[in-house]
Design a protein around this motif. Structure first.
Motif, mmCIF file in Angstrom:
data_model
loop_
_atom_site.group_PDB
_atom_site.id
_atom_site.type_symbol
_atom_site.label_atom_id
_atom_site.label_comp_id
_atom_site.label_asym_id
_atom_site.label_seq_id
_atom_site.Cartn_x
_atom_site.Cartn_y
_atom_site.Cartn_z
ATOM 1 N N PRO A 8 -8.643 -3.282 0.814
ATOM 2 C CA PRO A 8 -7.913 -4.126 -0.148
ATOM 3 C C PRO A 8 -6.478 -4.376 0.290
ATOM 4 O O PRO A 8 -5.923 -5.447 0.043
ATOM 5 C CB PRO A 8 -7.966 -3.314 -1.447
ATOM 6 N N ILE A 9 -5.890 -3.390 0.960
ATOM 7 C CA ILE A 9 -4.499 -3.556 1.384
ATOM 8 C C ILE A 9 -4.396 -4.661 2.422
ATOM 9 O O ILE A 9 -3.546 -5.546 2.349
ATOM 10 C CB ILE A 9 -3.958 -2.220 1.950
ATOM 11 N N ALA A 32 -6.515 -7.079 2.836
ATOM 12 C CA ALA A 32 -6.822 -8.345 2.168
ATOM 13 C C ALA A 32 -5.580 -8.862 1.454
ATOM 14 O O ALA A 32 -5.246 -10.046 1.523
ATOM 15 C CB ALA A 32 -7.952 -8.138 1.160
ATOM 16 N N ALA A 33 -4.885 -7.933 0.820
ATOM 17 C CA ALA A 33 -3.684 -8.322 0.082
ATOM 18 C C ALA A 33 -2.640 -8.903 1.029
ATOM 19 O O ALA A 33 -2.057 -9.946 0.748
ATOM 20 C CB ALA A 33 -3.118 -7.103 -0.649
ATOM 21 N N SER A 74 -3.640 -12.416 2.224
ATOM 22 C CA SER A 74 -3.523 -13.472 1.235
ATOM 23 C C SER A 74 -2.069 -13.698 0.842
ATOM 24 O O SER A 74 -1.671 -14.811 0.548
ATOM 25 C CB SER A 74 -4.375 -13.161 0.005
#
Lengths: 534, 325
Positions: free
Chosen positions: A6-7, A9-10, A13
């Motif tokens: 998730p990191i 991905a963050a 984005s």
């Protein structure tokens, strides 16, 4: 690995959003506007927000001097009649043409906003007649000469009469005719009534979360630099600074003093600051024979003695307060309005501290051993208010007064002050009109309901030499003469130590280094005035 | 079960009425909201008009009577500050809080139960000691500090997560949810984690103690003797036994997480109900405070009822009708 995904991905984005958002400006606000209805709540956060969408007849520049907006020029036909020439070719965001009828409709609505906790009615109360000889000429009449009319009208937003179903409105103080049913506040929040001539149009107003604005095509004025402005209320100071440093927002207002140096030290950001229209002052209870909190004063009200007030004024080291408690982000005050504004005395600088002189004056007044008093103060309303009061209390203790402090939250403080429960207190005053009659009328004029005088003078200060000067000024349409009268009225009060100004707050903004903003005395944060730095 | 439900509702109606009265009188005693709502430039006439517009010119008993009358027909009054119905204001803020509480709940159970079980199975191992000691930090660190530290690290230093706000939302059933967008989820992580760490530590503790106790019980020995797989003993029999205290505590904590996530919502500028409550208190927005607390009482009643129902599912010996509320 699970944690990393998730990191990553963050991060990806976030980079993508940053690239796409070059045309977008995100601002972190220090207070939440309570409505999109420009006539609902007459406070800085609301007025600043609605100014993006709704123009005013007249505008105020960064020093709050009145300048043209929807009216291109105005003149006095006689002392009680004003003629405004309106800007041709202006359109509302729904395509309707702007005419004098819209102005009449808007001023008719102002006193009739349901559930308004603080309406703009005082800004249009002077108007007794209003007519439109032709669509681009507006004639406004008042009972008595009312020189502040342009200042007041620069606060009132103009709505579209047509979009709200009104016909050719006929002005009447009691009830305007042909105005139809006025739009409700909810209709503005939901967006359908948010139709103005301003540089932006409303996309979404979500309470507590954000307001999204989009550049209005065909705006009559200078095209704003940003296609999209997002305003987010982040009321706590720490998180607001964090949002700037994290890149969530591009700009914040009201930077807390303790963080200014840190942000300045970061090459990616810039801080600008400017004098605001707000003065922090001390005020006295003159009315009570034994003011609350005062003891050992020989059964008298010591504040009625000018020597005592002068002693208190001399005991205070304003420069020390500005330097140590305000971190230099304030200017010591010599009167109740900053020297750059209308009706101020340019030469009135803050007096230097003189503790020995203060002791002598107290002895002369019959208090060689001082007396006991309580200083009341809010502790969450003005910049570092509680600490300022603490410093004042210490300075007064040094000259022999026995001062204790009573600090409380703003809602408590203002309620109790207005109930006259304090003998001596610290508060602040911001001059919305940007000229000297505002502080004089409210803080030091003899209270009088019918004249609207002394509304924030619960201590009942009364100066027979000042009152007539102020009243004369308020009836003088000629700007030069009015400014001179106001300046004289102010000098009269200051010479009597009627209220003691401490300092003018400065307002600060911090933003990315590729932006630029000119500080404003009215403390408004306006997206359309944020420029790209050269 | 019906009688049980009715009794619950009757009790909570009484609580709501008593609380409305207390809050009404309390806020009234604090001060007049007009003193902070009105523009200081307003003169005496405008002030009087504003007071009349908000109905604050009437005596307290009359204001309360008007409130009771309209509350009976479902109208909890209008916000002084926002001029819109208080209940609309609360409902509009509710999704943000619910999704935050939900994510935090999932995180705390998802982290807490496996860790607690693992620690309880081998209480003397290094891993177990680490988990148990770690949980002490979890519930002793103050919420606001934790939130600020997370912001400082993840948002300000590393810039991989946003510092606050709700992010992009998507509409589902006419309500805006940020849990449905990637940007929204990124905004959720830090506040949810801040809320969850305390709860997760609590769950670790409960699961740890429960597991240690359950492992000594006869039914576990019999299960072992019967030759059941250890994973089945733990995952079905022990887990079911330890869930009862966990459900009780989580039920209560969920209520407070929804109703009073004030600190977390303030630190993260999360536009939820808690932030609304604290701002309403600052501005003496009495209709919102009263309506908020009434909603909260209703919420607690509902959650407690749900907890009772889950009990009966977990432990067949429990019957709702037999239990005293």
């Amino acid at each position: 690995m699970n944690l990393l995904r998730p990191i990553l991905a963050a991060a990806v984005s976030a980079a993508w959003v940053a690239g796409a958002a070059a045309q977008e400006l995100k601002i972190g606000l220090s207070a939440e506007p309570s409505a999109m209805d420009p006539h609902f709540h007459n406070l800085v956060p609301n007025n600043a927000l609605t100014k993006h969408v709704f123009d005013r007849l007249l505008d105020q520049d960064e020093n709050q001097r009145v300048k043209p907006m929807l009216a291109t020029s105005w003149r006095n036909v006689d002392e009680t009649t004003w003629e405004f020439k309106l800007r041709p070719g202006v359109k509302f965001s729904n395509g309707a043409d702007f005419t004098a009828n819209d102005v009449i409709f808007s001023y008719c609505r102002v006193p009739r906003v349901e559930n308004s906790p603080s309406s703009l009615a005082i800004n249009v109360r002077a108007i007794t007649r209003m007519s439109a000889p032709d669509p681009l000429t507006l004639v406004i009449g008042t009972d008595k000469p009312h020189p502040l009319l342009p200042n007041e009208l620069s606060n009132v937003a103009i709505l579209s009469a047509k979009a709200n179903g009104a016909g050719q409105v006929e002005f009447d103080r009691q009830a305007c005719r042909n105005a139809g049913s006025y739009p409700k506040t909810e209709a503005f929040n939901a967006g359908e009534a948010a139709i103005g001539t301003g540089p932006y149009r409303l996309v979404r107003f979500t309470k507590g979360d954000r307001t999204i604005l989009e550049r209005a095509d065909g705006y009559w004025g200078e095209k704003p630099a940003w296609a999209r402005v997002v305003l987010r209320p982040i009321t706590s100071a720490g998180p607001r600074v964090a949002a700037l440093l994290a890149g969530d927002v591009d700009m914040i207002e009201s930077v807390p003093i303790q963080d200014i140096e840190r942000i300045k030290g970061n090459p990616a950001y810039r801080v600008v600051q400017g004098l605001s229209n707000r003065v922090i002052y001390l005020h006295f209870n003159y009315q009570a024979d034994s003011p609350p909190g005062v003891a050992d004063a020989g059964g008298k009200n010591p504040f009625r003695d000018k020597r005592v007030r002068e002693a208190i004024a001399k005991a205070i080291d304003r420069d020390a307060i500005v330097a140590r408690i305000m971190g230099g982000v304030a200017v010591a005050a010599g009167e109740l309005l900053p020297p750059t504004m209308f009706g101020a005395n340019k030469e009135m600088t803050a007096a230097k501290a003189d503790p020995d002189g203060a002791k002598k004056l107290l002895a002369e007044a019959g208090y060689p051993g001082g007396f006991t008093l309580v200083l009341a103060t809010p502790n969450d309303r003005y910049v570092n208010d509680g600490q300022i009061a603490q410093a004042v209390a210490q300075m007064l203790t040094r000259v022999g007064l026995k001062v204790s402090l009573e600090a409380m939250t703003a809602s408590q403080f203002f309620a109790r002050r207005n109930r006259r429960e304090f003998g001596f207190w610290l508060a602040g005053w911001g001059s919305d009109t940007g000229e000297m009659s505002s502080p004089l009328k409210s803080l030091v004029a003899t209270p009088n309901r019918d004249k609207g005088m002394g509304t924030t003078n619960p201590g009942g200060y009364s100066n027979p030499a000042m009152d007539p000067l102020l009243e004369q000024a308020l009836a003088t349409v000629d700007d030069t003469r009015r400014a001179a009268l106001l300046a004289e009225a102010s000098r009269t009060v200051m010479a009597d130590f009627g209220a003691l100004p401490l300092h003018f707050e400065m307002t600060t903004w911090a933003f990315r280094k590729d932006l630029a903003y000119t500080p404003r005395a009215d403390q408004y944060t306006l997206g359309m005035l944020v420029r790209k730095a050269d | 079960m019906l009688a049980f439900l009715l009794r619950r509702i009757g009790q909570s109606a009484f609580v709501m009425a008593a609380m409305a009265l207390i809050v009404f009188v309390g806020v009234y005693a604090l001060g007049n909201p007009i003193d902070i709502l009105i523009n200081p430039e307003a003169d005496q006439i405008e002030r009087e008009q504003a007071i009349a517009r908000l109905g604050l010119d009437r005596p307290l008993w009359e204001q309360f009577w008007i409130f009771v009358k309209s509350a009976a027909s479902g109208d909890l009054g209008r916000s002084f500050v926002h001029g819109v119905p208080a209940i609309d204001l609360i409902v509009s803020r509710m999704p943000a809080t619910l999704e935050l509480a939900f994510v935090a709940l999932v995180l705390s159970i998802g982290l807490g139960i496996p860790l607690g079980l693992a620690a309880g199975v081998k209480p003397d191992s290094f891993v177990s000691r680490t988990i148990v000691t770690g949980s002490i930090f979890g519930f002793s660190l103050p919420n606001f500090w934790l939130g600020l530290m997370l912001i400082l690290l993840f948002a300000v230093e590393w810039k991989i997560l946003p510092a606050g706000g709700r992010g992009e939302t998507r509409t589902l059933f006419g309500i805006e949810w940020s849990i449905l967008t990637l940007d929204g989820l990124q905004h959720l992580i830090l506040p949810a984690l801040t809320l969850a760490i305390y709860k997760a530590s609590l769950v670790v503790r409960l699961a740890y103690a429960g597991t240690r106790e359950a492992l000594l019980q006869d039914y576990v020995k019999f299960a072992r003797a019967k030759g059941l797989r250890p994973s089945r003993i733990l995952g079905v029999h022990v887990l079911k036994a330890i869930l009862i205290p966990v459900v009780t505590v989580i039920g209560l904590e969920l209520g407070s997480m929804i109703a009073f996530a004030v600190v977390t919502e303030t630190v993260f500028a999360w536009p939820g109900m808690g932030k609304l409550l604290i701002e309403s208190i600052y501005r003496l927005d009495r209709p919102v405070i009263v309506a908020y607390l009434i909603v909260v009482v209703a919420l607690f009643v509902a959650i407690n009822f749900l907890v009772d129902v889950i009990y009966t599912l977990l432990d067949p010996r429990v019957r709702l009708s037999e239990r005293e509320a």
